[in-house]
Design a protein around this motif. Structure first.
Motif, PDB file in Angstrom:
ATOM      1  N   SER A  28      49.346  88.940  82.804  1.00  0.00           N
ATOM      2  CA  SER A  28      48.911  88.689  81.431  1.00  0.00           C
ATOM      3  C   SER A  28      48.154  89.850  80.809  1.00  0.00           C
ATOM      4  O   SER A  28      48.155  90.004  79.580  1.00  0.00           O
ATOM      5  CB  SER A  28      48.046  87.423  81.382  1.00  0.00           C
ATOM      6  N   CYS A  29      47.480  90.672  81.616  1.00  0.00           N
ATOM      7  CA  CYS A  29      46.631  91.734  81.063  1.00  0.00           C
ATOM      8  C   CYS A  29      47.004  93.133  81.543  1.00  0.00           C
ATOM      9  O   CYS A  29      46.470  94.114  81.018  1.00  0.00           O
ATOM     10  CB  CYS A  29      45.167  91.478  81.421  1.00  0.00           C
ATOM     11  N   ASP A  35      37.727  85.784  84.709  1.00  0.00           N
ATOM     12  CA  ASP A  35      37.241  86.372  83.456  1.00  0.00           C
ATOM     13  C   ASP A  35      38.158  86.075  82.274  1.00  0.00           C
ATOM     14  O   ASP A  35      38.085  86.743  81.253  1.00  0.00           O
ATOM     15  CB  ASP A  35      37.062  87.888  83.597  1.00  0.00           C
ATOM     16  N   SER A  36      39.003  85.050  82.404  1.00  0.00           N
ATOM     17  CA  SER A  36      39.942  84.739  81.327  1.00  0.00           C
ATOM     18  C   SER A  36      39.481  83.541  80.513  1.00  0.00           C
ATOM     19  O   SER A  36      39.214  83.652  79.314  1.00  0.00           O
ATOM     20  CB  SER A  36      41.341  84.484  81.909  1.00  0.00           C
ATOM     21  N   THR A  37      39.380  82.366  81.148  1.00  0.00           N
ATOM     22  CA  THR A  37      38.919  81.163  80.451  1.00  0.00           C
ATOM     23  C   THR A  37      37.936  80.418  81.335  1.00  0.00           C
ATOM     24  O   THR A  37      37.962  80.524  82.570  1.00  0.00           O
ATOM     25  CB  THR A  37      40.087  80.211  80.116  1.00  0.00           C
ATOM     26  N   GLN A  38      37.070  79.635  80.703  1.00  0.00           N
ATOM     27  CA  GLN A  38      36.119  78.844  81.470  1.00  0.00           C
ATOM     28  C   GLN A  38      36.838  77.775  82.291  1.00  0.00           C
ATOM     29  O   GLN A  38      36.377  77.387  83.371  1.00  0.00           O
ATOM     30  CB  GLN A  38      35.079  78.214  80.539  1.00  0.00           C
ATOM     31  N   GLU A  39      37.998  77.340  81.806  1.00  0.00           N
ATOM     32  CA  GLU A  39      38.783  76.363  82.564  1.00  0.00           C
ATOM     33  C   GLU A  39      39.264  76.961  83.884  1.00  0.00           C
ATOM     34  O   GLU A  39      39.288  76.276  84.908  1.00  0.00           O
ATOM     35  CB  GLU A  39      39.985  75.889  81.727  1.00  0.00           C
ATOM     36  N   ASP A  40      39.642  78.240  83.858  1.00  0.00           N
ATOM     37  CA  ASP A  40      40.041  78.911  85.100  1.00  0.00           C
ATOM     38  C   ASP A  40      38.882  78.970  86.092  1.00  0.00           C
ATOM     39  O   ASP A  40      39.059  78.762  87.295  1.00  0.00           O
ATOM     40  CB  ASP A  40      40.520  80.339  84.809  1.00  0.00           C
ATOM     41  N   LEU A  53      31.702  84.072  81.924  1.00  0.00           N
ATOM     42  CA  LEU A  53      32.015  82.749  81.387  1.00  0.00           C
ATOM     43  C   LEU A  53      31.114  81.662  81.961  1.00  0.00           C
ATOM     44  O   LEU A  53      31.412  80.478  81.848  1.00  0.00           O
ATOM     45  CB  LEU A  53      33.485  82.418  81.662  1.00  0.00           C
ATOM     46  N   TYR A  69      29.413  88.521  75.429  1.00  0.00           N
ATOM     47  CA  TYR A  69      29.673  87.234  76.073  1.00  0.00           C
ATOM     48  C   TYR A  69      28.404  86.654  76.670  1.00  0.00           C
ATOM     49  O   TYR A  69      27.518  87.357  77.133  1.00  0.00           O
ATOM     50  CB  TYR A  69      30.693  87.400  77.214  1.00  0.00           C
TER      51      TYR A  69
END
Length: 288
Positions: free
Chosen positions: A48-49, A128-133, A178, A218
């Protein structure tokens, strides 16, 4: 502002928003003397990155062209940021295995941790992508124990310092990004001891620590990476540091540099490292 370079710069070749040309023009407008590009190297488990291997030749070609075009105006250095889960190797550039890194087409590597290895041996957990991760990592791998998750992150950060073969140690406590108090208390003695113990071990590897100003974007702590208590220990130990903005947008190449320089002076740092376009990779710049 004392620092006039940035070693941690991303472009549209990976997850950046600006082209290499736009980053160079911004650097010139800001009076920079050097600019280092650090595209995300391949992480095959998460595309993705990062850049794919197929993008490497064009990445290198464009940066070499810009280096020649702006020769005498701006020192342009070609680097990459690698993740501890998948180190760059000579074969990625079409070179024979074991080719010394001095013969690779990049000048430096930022060694970073963006993932926590799975204790069960599966794919790494991106943190470091989403808090769900991060929540999935905490729940699946550590039974909801955020402090155990942080400890695993810093264990990987130490391994990265010793085994990552990097020239710069990237955002040492990115696990904070996050968190926002959800998974562990960053002010607790337990967390800070884990982080400080890891810093002491990592510092022995002899790699400059990046002071990454993207931390100001952040989290509730509103501080760079590493956090202030870790920076204070680095100052006490006189560990070399290098300032960066982890830039993804050309206008933010010097994001919070003046603010961070003042903070570093207050903490007792007399100097920082900067990129050097000469024979050495770094030069020392006074903060006083």
């Amino acid at each position: 502002m004392k620092v006039h370079s940035n070693p941690h710069t991303h472009t549209t070749f990976c997850d950046g928003k600006s082209t290499p040309q736009e980053q160079v023009l911004s650097a010139l407008q800001k009076g920079f003397t050097a600019l280092g590009f650090s595209g995300h190297a391949l992480t095959s488990f998460d595309l993705s990155c990062c850049m794919t291997l197929e993008k490497y030749p064009e990445y290198l070609r464009q940066l070499r062209r810009l280096r020649q075009q702006y020769w005498g105006q701006l020192d342009i250095l070609i680097g990459m940021e690698q993740d501890s889960a998948q180190l760059i190797k000579a074969e990625d550039f079409g070179l024979p295995a074991g080719t010394p890194k001095e013969e690779w087409p990049i000048q430096y590597r930022i060694a970073s941790v963006h993932c926590i290895p799975s204790p069960q041996g599966g794919l790494p957990y991106v943190i470091d992508s989403t808090q769900e991760d991060v929540a999935r990592c905490c729940d699946e791998a550590f039974g909801g124990d955020g402090l155990a998750m942080a400890k695993a992150f810093f264990k990987e950060a130490v391994r990265n310092a010793w085994e990552g073969q990097g020239d710069i140690l990237g955002h040492f406590d990115l696990i904070r990004k996050l968190n926002n108090g959800r998974f562990f208390d960053e002010e607790s003695p337990e967390y800070q001891k884990i982080a400080l113990d890891a810093l002491e071990e990592a510092a022995e590897a002899g790699i400059p620590f990046e002071v990454n100003t993207s931390g100001f974007r952040y989290g509730a702590q509103n501080a760079p990476y590493p956090a202030i208590f870790l920076l204070r220990r680095l100052a006490q130990r006189k560990i070399p540091i290098i300032l960066s903005s982890d830039c993804h947008l050309a206008s933010q190449l010097d994001f919070q540099f003046e603010r961070t320089e003042e903070l570093l002076r207050e903490l007792g740092f007399d100097s920082v490292l900067e990129l050097d376009g000469g024979a050495a990779l770094f030069k020392e710049t006074s903060l006083r």
